[in-house]
Design a protein around this motif. Structure first.
Motif, PDB file in Angstrom:
ATOM      1  N   ARG A  48       1.151  -1.685  -0.283  1.00 27.92           N
ATOM      2  CA  ARG A  48      -0.004  -0.217  -0.187  1.00 27.92           C
ATOM      3  C   ARG A  48       0.965   1.315  -0.521  1.00 27.92           C
ATOM      4  O   ARG A  48       0.797   2.663  -0.183  1.00 27.92           O
ATOM      5  CB  ARG A  48      -0.641   0.093   1.077  1.00 27.92           C
ATOM      6  CG  ARG A  48      -1.989  -1.224   1.114  1.00 27.92           C
ATOM      7  CD  ARG A  48      -2.861  -1.181   2.492  1.00 27.92           C
ATOM      8  NE  ARG A  48      -3.263   0.109   2.630  1.00 27.92           N
ATOM      9  CZ  ARG A  48      -3.585   0.524   4.411  1.00 27.92           C
ATOM     10  NH1 ARG A  48      -3.229  -0.671   5.332  1.00 27.92           N
ATOM     11  NH2 ARG A  48      -3.754   1.287   4.388  1.00 27.92           N
ATOM     12  N   GLU A  52       1.079   4.036  -2.246  1.00 26.82           N
ATOM     13  CA  GLU A  52       0.748   6.135  -2.085  1.00 26.82           C
ATOM     14  C   GLU A  52       2.036   6.163  -2.902  1.00 26.82           C
ATOM     15  O   GLU A  52       1.460   7.623  -3.133  1.00 26.82           O
ATOM     16  CB  GLU A  52       0.781   5.879  -1.132  1.00 26.82           C
ATOM     17  CG  GLU A  52      -0.686   5.376  -0.222  1.00 26.82           C
ATOM     18  CD  GLU A  52      -1.296   6.418  -0.245  1.00 26.82           C
ATOM     19  OE1 GLU A  52      -1.308   7.237  -0.542  1.00 26.82           O
ATOM     20  OE2 GLU A  52      -2.757   5.844  -1.362  1.00 26.82           O
ATOM     21  N   CYS A  56       1.793   9.463  -5.687  1.00 28.73           N
ATOM     22  CA  CYS A  56       0.867  10.575  -5.029  1.00 28.73           C
ATOM     23  C   CYS A  56       2.606  11.601  -5.593  1.00 28.73           C
ATOM     24  O   CYS A  56       3.024  12.820  -5.370  1.00 28.73           O
ATOM     25  CB  CYS A  56       1.611  11.061  -3.476  1.00 28.73           C
ATOM     26  SG  CYS A  56       0.061  10.746  -2.406  1.00 28.73           S
ATOM     27  N   GLN A  61       7.348  14.213  -0.037  1.00 27.88           N
ATOM     28  CA  GLN A  61       6.823  14.473   1.258  1.00 27.88           C
ATOM     29  C   GLN A  61       7.330  13.302   1.981  1.00 27.88           C
ATOM     30  O   GLN A  61       8.065  12.456   2.482  1.00 27.88           O
ATOM     31  CB  GLN A  61       5.172  13.880   1.222  1.00 27.88           C
ATOM     32  CG  GLN A  61       4.412  14.072  -0.076  1.00 27.88           C
ATOM     33  CD  GLN A  61       4.162  15.628   0.285  1.00 27.88           C
ATOM     34  OE1 GLN A  61       3.919  16.148   1.899  1.00 27.88           O
ATOM     35  NE2 GLN A  61       3.640  15.896  -0.839  1.00 27.88           N
ATOM     36  N   TYR A  65       3.029  12.094   6.478  1.00 29.56           N
ATOM     37  CA  TYR A  65       2.187  12.284   5.242  1.00 29.56           C
ATOM     38  C   TYR A  65       1.555  10.547   4.525  1.00 29.56           C
ATOM     39  O   TYR A  65       0.345  10.684   4.529  1.00 29.56           O
ATOM     40  CB  TYR A  65       2.920  13.607   3.601  1.00 29.56           C
ATOM     41  CG  TYR A  65       2.118  13.796   2.968  1.00 29.56           C
ATOM     42  CD1 TYR A  65       1.065  13.935   2.746  1.00 29.56           C
ATOM     43  CD2 TYR A  65       1.709  12.008   1.384  1.00 29.56           C
ATOM     44  CE1 TYR A  65       0.006  14.504   1.572  1.00 29.56           C
ATOM     45  CE2 TYR A  65       1.402  12.230   0.125  1.00 29.56           C
ATOM     46  CZ  TYR A  65       0.096  13.307   0.540  1.00 29.56           C
ATOM     47  OH  TYR A  65      -0.968  13.474  -0.649  1.00 29.56           O
ATOM     48  N   TYR A  66       2.564  10.492   4.271  1.00 27.70           N
ATOM     49  CA  TYR A  66       2.025   8.319   3.608  1.00 27.70           C
ATOM     50  C   TYR A  66       1.725   7.724   4.964  1.00 27.70           C
ATOM     51  O   TYR A  66       0.627   6.855   4.549  1.00 27.70           O
ATOM     52  CB  TYR A  66       3.660   7.722   3.416  1.00 27.70           C
ATOM     53  CG  TYR A  66       4.211   8.331   1.643  1.00 27.70           C
ATOM     54  CD1 TYR A  66       3.345   8.435   1.285  1.00 27.70           C
ATOM     55  CD2 TYR A  66       5.395   9.598   2.197  1.00 27.70           C
ATOM     56  CE1 TYR A  66       3.630   9.129  -0.397  1.00 27.70           C
ATOM     57  CE2 TYR A  66       5.762   9.717   0.518  1.00 27.70           C
ATOM     58  CZ  TYR A  66       5.200   9.432  -0.700  1.00 27.70           C
ATOM     59  OH  TYR A  66       5.168  10.425  -1.180  1.00 27.70           O
ATOM     60  N   ASP A  68      -0.526   9.098   7.783  1.00 26.20           N
ATOM     61  CA  ASP A  68      -1.769   9.479   7.762  1.00 26.20           C
ATOM     62  C   ASP A  68      -2.455   9.019   6.885  1.00 26.20           C
ATOM     63  O   ASP A  68      -3.146   8.583   6.652  1.00 26.20           O
ATOM     64  CB  ASP A  68      -1.703  11.115   7.367  1.00 26.20           C
ATOM     65  CG  ASP A  68      -2.599  11.617   7.638  1.00 26.20           C
ATOM     66  OD1 ASP A  68      -3.351  11.487   8.353  1.00 26.20           O
ATOM     67  OD2 ASP A  68      -3.316  12.345   7.016  1.00 26.20           O
ATOM     68  N   ARG A  69      -2.003   8.721   5.417  1.00 21.90           N
ATOM     69  CA  ARG A  69      -3.000   8.316   4.342  1.00 21.90           C
ATOM     70  C   ARG A  69      -3.352   6.878   4.236  1.00 21.90           C
ATOM     71  O   ARG A  69      -4.169   6.614   3.927  1.00 21.90           O
ATOM     72  CB  ARG A  69      -2.314   8.697   3.036  1.00 21.90           C
ATOM     73  CG  ARG A  69      -2.232  10.215   2.746  1.00 21.90           C
ATOM     74  CD  ARG A  69      -1.654  10.632   1.323  1.00 21.90           C
ATOM     75  NE  ARG A  69      -2.315   9.628  -0.078  1.00 21.90           N
ATOM     76  CZ  ARG A  69      -2.763  10.188  -0.392  1.00 21.90           C
ATOM     77  NH1 ARG A  69      -3.597  11.888  -0.183  1.00 21.90           N
ATOM     78  NH2 ARG A  69      -3.859   9.187  -1.246  1.00 21.90           N
ATOM     79  N   LEU A  70      -2.313   6.402   5.186  1.00 25.10           N
ATOM     80  CA  LEU A  70      -2.600   4.710   4.925  1.00 25.10           C
ATOM     81  C   LEU A  70      -2.808   4.494   6.352  1.00 25.10           C
ATOM     82  O   LEU A  70      -3.606   3.311   7.076  1.00 25.10           O
ATOM     83  CB  LEU A  70      -1.188   4.114   4.962  1.00 25.10           C
ATOM     84  CG  LEU A  70      -0.393   4.492   3.863  1.00 25.10           C
ATOM     85  CD1 LEU A  70       0.472   3.633   3.699  1.00 25.10           C
ATOM     86  CD2 LEU A  70      -1.620   3.337   2.438  1.00 25.10           C
ATOM     87  N   CYS A  71      -3.441   5.300   7.542  1.00 24.27           N
ATOM     88  CA  CYS A  71      -4.034   5.260   8.478  1.00 24.27           C
ATOM     89  C   CYS A  71      -3.155   4.601   9.534  1.00 24.27           C
ATOM     90  O   CYS A  71      -3.380   3.905  10.660  1.00 24.27           O
ATOM     91  CB  CYS A  71      -5.525   5.247   8.958  1.00 24.27           C
ATOM     92  SG  CYS A  71      -6.665   5.842   7.609  1.00 24.27           S
TER      93      CYS A  71
END
Length: 149
Positions: A48, A52, A56, A61, A65-66, A68-71
């Motif tokens: 994942r 991303e 992106c 970044q 940042y990544y 956060d996007r991947l939780c």
């Protein structure tokens, strides 16, 4: 499935049967030790993350940042990526940024300043130091050695 489940005369039976089938399927999955389970989770997170990273780009970044996007937390993301690939998430980000920089620098109409802006660097000087640290060449030297200019 929802439309079938909500239609008469199945509206009461189908959701229950689907839930039972799902539970039976999960119960029959092969068990594994904790390392195998965490390795599989790490591999999925790594995949994942790489998706991303590809989606992106371009731009530098931070790992956060990544994450956060991947939780997930940045620490967990870095640990999982390192476990699977042997490289940290930051190293993968740097590789992607340098690749993007090289691609952008191959176009002689792009100035170094334009490349720095496109990749999200605060100024040309920082971009040039970053590029030299990762490639051993300045952006201008890279262009001349690659035959772009």
């Amino acid at each position: 499935i929802y439309s079938i489940a909500s239609a008469e005369p199945y509206c009461a039976e189908v959701p229950d049967l689907l839930a039972i089938a799902l539970l039976r399927h999960v119960a029959t999955l092969p068990g594994g030790d904790e390392e195998h389970t965490s390795r599989s989770a790490a591999e999925m997170l790594y995949a994942r993350f790489m998706a991303e990273l590809a989606a992106c780009r371009p731009g530098k970044q931070p790992v956060a940042y990544y994450a956060d996007r991947l939780c997930v937390t940045p620490q967990y993301l870095s640990k999982a990526v390192t476990l699977v690939s042997g490289k940290t998430a930051s190293e993968w980000i740097d590789k992607a940024v340098v690749l993007d920089a090289r691609i952008l620098l191959r176009d002689p109409t792009n100035t170094v300043s334009a490349v720095a802006d496109a990749l999200g660097f605060p100024n040309d000087s920082y971009f040039c130091r970053y590029f030299r640290r990762h490639t051993g060449q300045s952006p201008t030297e890279y262009r001349h050695s690659d035959g772009v200019e």
